[in-house]
Design a protein around this motif. Structure first.
Motif, PDB file in Angstrom:
ATOM      1  N   LYS A  80      94.602  79.438   7.705  1.00 51.65           N
ATOM      2  CA  LYS A  80      94.087  79.786   8.909  1.00 51.65           C
ATOM      3  C   LYS A  80      92.973  79.091   9.391  1.00 51.65           C
ATOM      4  CE  LYS A  80      90.481  82.514   6.432  1.00 51.65           C
ATOM      5  NZ  LYS A  80      89.771  83.503   6.233  1.00 51.65           N
ATOM      6  N   GLU A  81      92.631  79.223  10.781  1.00 54.68           N
ATOM      7  CA  GLU A  81      91.525  78.342  11.323  1.00 54.68           C
ATOM      8  C   GLU A  81      90.177  79.446  11.488  1.00 54.68           C
ATOM      9  OE1 GLU A  81      91.786  76.671  15.349  1.00 54.68           O
ATOM     10  OE2 GLU A  81      93.904  75.824  14.746  1.00 54.68           O
ATOM     11  N   GLU A  82      89.112  78.946  11.202  1.00 53.53           N
ATOM     12  CA  GLU A  82      87.969  79.644  11.267  1.00 53.53           C
ATOM     13  C   GLU A  82      86.738  79.037  12.161  1.00 53.53           C
ATOM     14  OE1 GLU A  82      87.342  81.546   7.275  1.00 53.53           O
ATOM     15  OE2 GLU A  82      85.478  82.081   7.983  1.00 53.53           O
ATOM     16  N   LYS A  83      86.351  80.025  12.992  1.00 54.50           N
ATOM     17  CA  LYS A  83      85.098  79.459  13.829  1.00 54.50           C
ATOM     18  C   LYS A  83      83.822  79.889  13.227  1.00 54.50           C
ATOM     19  CE  LYS A  83      83.397  80.367  18.663  1.00 54.50           C
ATOM     20  NZ  LYS A  83      83.504  79.192  19.147  1.00 54.50           N
ATOM     21  N   ILE A  84      82.968  79.054  12.968  1.00 57.06           N
ATOM     22  CA  ILE A  84      81.942  79.187  12.351  1.00 57.06           C
ATOM     23  C   ILE A  84      80.840  78.966  13.456  1.00 57.06           C
ATOM     24  CG2 ILE A  84      80.255  78.535  10.196  1.00 57.06           C
ATOM     25  CD1 ILE A  84      82.934  79.508   9.170  1.00 57.06           C
ATOM     26  N   LEU A  85      79.791  80.114  13.226  1.00 59.21           N
ATOM     27  CA  LEU A  85      78.607  79.748  14.034  1.00 59.21           C
ATOM     28  C   LEU A  85      77.542  79.422  13.061  1.00 59.21           C
ATOM     29  CD1 LEU A  85      78.778  82.808  16.503  1.00 59.21           C
ATOM     30  CD2 LEU A  85      79.251  80.478  16.861  1.00 59.21           C
ATOM     31  N   THR A  86      76.503  78.518  13.649  1.00 62.10           N
ATOM     32  CA  THR A  86      75.292  78.317  12.857  1.00 62.10           C
ATOM     33  C   THR A  86      74.151  78.137  13.347  1.00 62.10           C
ATOM     34  OG1 THR A  86      75.000  75.927  13.114  1.00 62.10           O
ATOM     35  CG2 THR A  86      77.131  76.378  11.894  1.00 62.10           C
ATOM     36  N   TYR A 115      72.083  76.195  14.037  1.00 58.34           N
ATOM     37  CA  TYR A 115      72.055  74.643  14.626  1.00 58.34           C
ATOM     38  C   TYR A 115      72.981  74.516  15.604  1.00 58.34           C
ATOM     39  CZ  TYR A 115      70.144  74.429  10.094  1.00 58.34           C
ATOM     40  OH  TYR A 115      69.177  74.960   8.967  1.00 58.34           O
ATOM     41  N   GLY A 116      73.721  75.597  16.015  1.00 58.62           N
ATOM     42  CA  GLY A 116      74.773  75.295  17.156  1.00 58.62           C
ATOM     43  C   GLY A 116      76.053  75.388  16.694  1.00 58.62           C
ATOM     44  N   GLU A 117      77.141  75.007  17.550  1.00 60.13           N
ATOM     45  CA  GLU A 117      78.409  75.021  17.347  1.00 60.13           C
ATOM     46  C   GLU A 117      79.094  73.673  16.351  1.00 60.13           C
ATOM     47  OE1 GLU A 117      81.535  76.246  20.073  1.00 60.13           O
ATOM     48  OE2 GLU A 117      80.048  77.775  20.741  1.00 60.13           O
ATOM     49  N   PRO A 118      79.815  73.898  15.444  1.00 55.46           N
ATOM     50  CA  PRO A 118      80.508  72.687  14.730  1.00 55.46           C
ATOM     51  C   PRO A 118      81.386  72.021  15.741  1.00 55.46           C
ATOM     52  CG  PRO A 118      80.260  74.467  13.479  1.00 55.46           C
ATOM     53  CD  PRO A 118      79.985  75.017  14.735  1.00 55.46           C
ATOM     54  N   SER A 119      81.861  70.996  15.544  1.00 56.12           N
ATOM     55  CA  SER A 119      82.779  70.082  16.303  1.00 56.12           C
ATOM     56  C   SER A 119      84.137  71.014  16.768  1.00 56.12           C
ATOM     57  CB  SER A 119      83.307  68.748  15.801  1.00 56.12           C
ATOM     58  OG  SER A 119      82.181  67.987  15.642  1.00 56.12           O
ATOM     59  N   ARG A 156      74.519  68.654  11.981  1.00 52.60           N
ATOM     60  CA  ARG A 156      74.147  69.639  11.296  1.00 52.60           C
ATOM     61  C   ARG A 156      74.924  70.822  11.305  1.00 52.60           C
ATOM     62  NH1 ARG A 156      67.451  70.268  12.278  1.00 52.60           N
ATOM     63  NH2 ARG A 156      68.249  70.658  14.462  1.00 52.60           N
ATOM     64  N   ALA A 157      75.398  71.209  12.436  1.00 48.94           N
ATOM     65  CA  ALA A 157      76.343  72.367  12.486  1.00 48.94           C
ATOM     66  C   ALA A 157      77.416  72.292  11.517  1.00 48.94           C
ATOM     67  CB  ALA A 157      76.499  72.782  13.925  1.00 48.94           C
ATOM     68  N   ASN A 158      78.126  70.969  11.803  1.00 50.71           N
ATOM     69  CA  ASN A 158      79.311  70.675  11.009  1.00 50.71           C
ATOM     70  C   ASN A 158      79.025  70.609   9.560  1.00 50.71           C
ATOM     71  OD1 ASN A 158      80.649  69.959  13.238  1.00 50.71           O
ATOM     72  ND2 ASN A 158      80.690  67.688  12.881  1.00 50.71           N
ATOM     73  N   ILE A 159      77.828  70.177   8.939  1.00 51.65           N
ATOM     74  CA  ILE A 159      77.744  70.041   7.566  1.00 51.65           C
ATOM     75  C   ILE A 159      77.368  71.779   7.074  1.00 51.65           C
ATOM     76  CG2 ILE A 159      76.277  69.352   5.744  1.00 51.65           C
ATOM     77  CD1 ILE A 159      78.293  67.242   6.837  1.00 51.65           C
ATOM     78  N   TRP A 160      76.510  72.338   8.131  1.00 55.74           N
ATOM     79  CA  TRP A 160      76.253  73.729   7.574  1.00 55.74           C
ATOM     80  C   TRP A 160      77.500  74.715   7.324  1.00 55.74           C
ATOM     81  CZ3 TRP A 160      71.926  75.186   4.792  1.00 55.74           C
ATOM     82  CH2 TRP A 160      71.562  76.387   5.003  1.00 55.74           C
ATOM     83  N   GLY A 161      78.163  74.462   8.457  1.00 56.52           N
ATOM     84  CA  GLY A 161      79.482  75.327   8.300  1.00 56.52           C
ATOM     85  C   GLY A 161      80.280  74.986   7.168  1.00 56.52           C
ATOM     86  N   PHE A 162      80.381  73.661   6.607  1.00 56.52           N
ATOM     87  CA  PHE A 162      80.942  73.528   5.122  1.00 56.52           C
ATOM     88  C   PHE A 162      80.392  74.407   4.167  1.00 56.52           C
ATOM     89  CE2 PHE A 162      82.971  69.489   6.892  1.00 56.52           C
ATOM     90  CZ  PHE A 162      84.260  69.709   6.749  1.00 56.52           C
ATOM     91  N   ARG A 163      79.157  74.316   4.239  1.00 55.39           N
ATOM     92  CA  ARG A 163      78.485  75.088   3.168  1.00 55.39           C
ATOM     93  C   ARG A 163      78.392  76.686   3.388  1.00 55.39           C
ATOM     94  NH1 ARG A 163      73.282  75.866   0.031  1.00 55.39           N
ATOM     95  NH2 ARG A 163      72.387  77.686   0.403  1.00 55.39           N
ATOM     96  N   LYS A 164      78.691  77.172   4.460  1.00 50.98           N
ATOM     97  CA  LYS A 164      79.004  78.606   4.525  1.00 50.98           C
ATOM     98  C   LYS A 164      80.459  78.814   3.960  1.00 50.98           C
ATOM     99  CE  LYS A 164      77.448  81.056   8.120  1.00 50.98           C
ATOM    100  NZ  LYS A 164      76.986  81.718   9.456  1.00 50.98           N
ATOM    101  N   LEU A 165      81.298  77.913   4.105  1.00 54.01           N
ATOM    102  CA  LEU A 165      82.370  78.101   3.633  1.00 54.01           C
ATOM    103  C   LEU A 165      82.791  77.817   2.149  1.00 54.01           C
ATOM    104  CD1 LEU A 165      84.594  76.630   6.696  1.00 54.01           C
ATOM    105  CD2 LEU A 165      84.597  78.853   5.910  1.00 54.01           C
ATOM    106  N   GLY A 166      81.739  77.481   1.580  1.00 55.69           N
ATOM    107  CA  GLY A 166      81.731  77.269   0.153  1.00 55.69           C
ATOM    108  C   GLY A 166      82.124  75.861  -0.219  1.00 55.69           C
ATOM    109  N   VAL A 167      82.136  74.987   0.583  1.00 55.66           N
ATOM    110  CA  VAL A 167      82.414  73.125   0.243  1.00 55.66           C
ATOM    111  C   VAL A 167      81.162  72.902  -0.519  1.00 55.66           C
ATOM    112  CG1 VAL A 167      82.572  71.057   1.350  1.00 55.66           C
ATOM    113  CG2 VAL A 167      83.994  73.238   2.164  1.00 55.66           C
ATOM    114  N   ASN A 168      81.577  72.199  -1.520  1.00 54.36           N
ATOM    115  CA  ASN A 168      80.466  71.619  -2.476  1.00 54.36           C
ATOM    116  C   ASN A 168      80.947  69.899  -2.531  1.00 54.36           C
ATOM    117  OD1 ASN A 168      82.522  71.433  -4.424  1.00 54.36           O
ATOM    118  ND2 ASN A 168      81.384  72.453  -5.976  1.00 54.36           N
ATOM    119  N   LYS A 169      81.949  69.465  -2.104  1.00 53.01           N
ATOM    120  CA  LYS A 169      82.244  68.052  -1.974  1.00 53.01           C
ATOM    121  C   LYS A 169      82.871  67.828  -0.603  1.00 53.01           C
ATOM    122  CE  LYS A 169      83.783  68.290  -6.897  1.00 53.01           C
ATOM    123  NZ  LYS A 169      83.959  69.679  -6.957  1.00 53.01           N
ATOM    124  N   ILE A 170      82.430  66.808  -0.121  1.00 56.52           N
ATOM    125  CA  ILE A 170      82.996  66.260   1.318  1.00 56.52           C
ATOM    126  C   ILE A 170      83.488  64.869   1.190  1.00 56.52           C
ATOM    127  CG2 ILE A 170      82.405  65.725   3.621  1.00 56.52           C
ATOM    128  CD1 ILE A 170      80.153  68.046   3.583  1.00 56.52           C
TER     129      ILE A 170
END
Ligand code: HPA
Length: 280
Positions: free
Chosen positions: A20-26, A28-32, A65-79
């Protein structure tokens, strides 16, 4: 879980199933863009096109900041970051891959930390009980170590994948990050060369810095899309960058698949210690 930041279309790989695609709000604003949640042989992955689909954001205006925070919100621990770079070191050829191990930062106007002391903005919905949240909630000032900024475990897996596939690549390289969006003068490139830079690009910083601030392992694979200003003599164009990136797309996808297959959960690196003792 692995997050991959790169160009759009990178996730269209045989064997990778888009869930799926997921829109994440942070805060710090909107991810890319929306995050693409996918799966490969039972492993979940998350993709994000750094510049947004249709290349909406220039490097200095990406909301890192939004891009990286969004990854954290999704449970990413490696980029794993995929980028285009200009070659400075004369040993590098257009089309080579470079697995960078150092960077020099010449960016100027980008928010480059989550930890802003009294001015800290944080995500009140994040209920993780970790040092990230402890530092953010308490408005701490944090200075993270950057001696060896890249994850050695991830780098080693990338190196193995590139050797196995037989592509021309370099297992080390110092990336100088410029502000852009303009390209460099030949005098700047000469200066960067004297400073020890091998490649030049506009996006690694603050991406890697912000990921590290959240205890996320980070590695980067770069394509030399052109020789940097003044190295070859001719003027540079975005056309040649885009052309080389699309030429290397299939090889990049093969590297990604091999990398994903060999990625383990048991890392023996120091990345997860980076926040210990870093707060004031
Ligand atoms: N300079 C900066 N960024 C780049 C270049 C370059 O020559 N090529 C691809 N990204």
């Amino acid at each position: 879980m692995l997050g991959i930041i790169g160009g759009s279309g990178l996730y269209q790989i045989e064997g990778i199933r888009i869930i799926k695609e997921e829109k994440i709000l942070t805060p710090y604003g909107e991810p890319s863009d929306n995050y693409i949640i996918a799966e490969y042989k039972g492993k979940k992955l998350v993709f994000l096109p750094r510049h947004g689909r249709g290349h909406k954001y220039p490097p200095h205006l990406i909301n890192y900041r939004a891009n990286i925070w969004g990854f954290r919100k999704l449970g990413v621990n490696k980029i794993l970051s995929v980028g285009a770079v200009g070659g400075i070191n004369p040993l590098l050829k257009a089309g080579d891959f470079v697995i960078t191990d150092q960077f020099i930062d010449f960016t100027k106007v980008r928010p480059n930390t989550f930890y802003e002391g009294e001015y800290t903005i944080y995500d009140e919905t994040d209920n993780k009980d970790d040092l990230v949240m402890e530092y953010l909630r308490n408005n701490r000032v944090v200075h993270i170590d950057m001696t060896e900024p890249f994850c050695e475990e991830m780098r080693n897996i990338l190196i193995k994948s590139c050797s196995k596939l037989g592509y021309r690549f370099h297992s080390r390289g110092c990336y100088v990050a410029t502000e852009g969006p303009r390209l460099e003068t030949s005098a700047e490139i000469k200066a960067f060369s004297l400073l020890g830079a091998d490649v030049v690009g506009m996006t690694l910083v603050p991406e890697i810095v912000l990921a590290r601030e959240l205890n996320i392992h980070f590695a980067s694979i770069n394509v030399i899309t052109n020789l940097a200003a003044g190295i070859k003599g001719d003027r540079l164009t975005s056309d040649e960058v885009i052309e080389m990136m699309s030429k290397k797309q299939e090889e990049l996808k093969n590297i990604l698949i091999d990398f994903i297959e060999n990625l383990s959960d048991n890392f023996n690196c120091k990345c997860e210690d980076v926040l210990k003792g870093a707060g004031i």
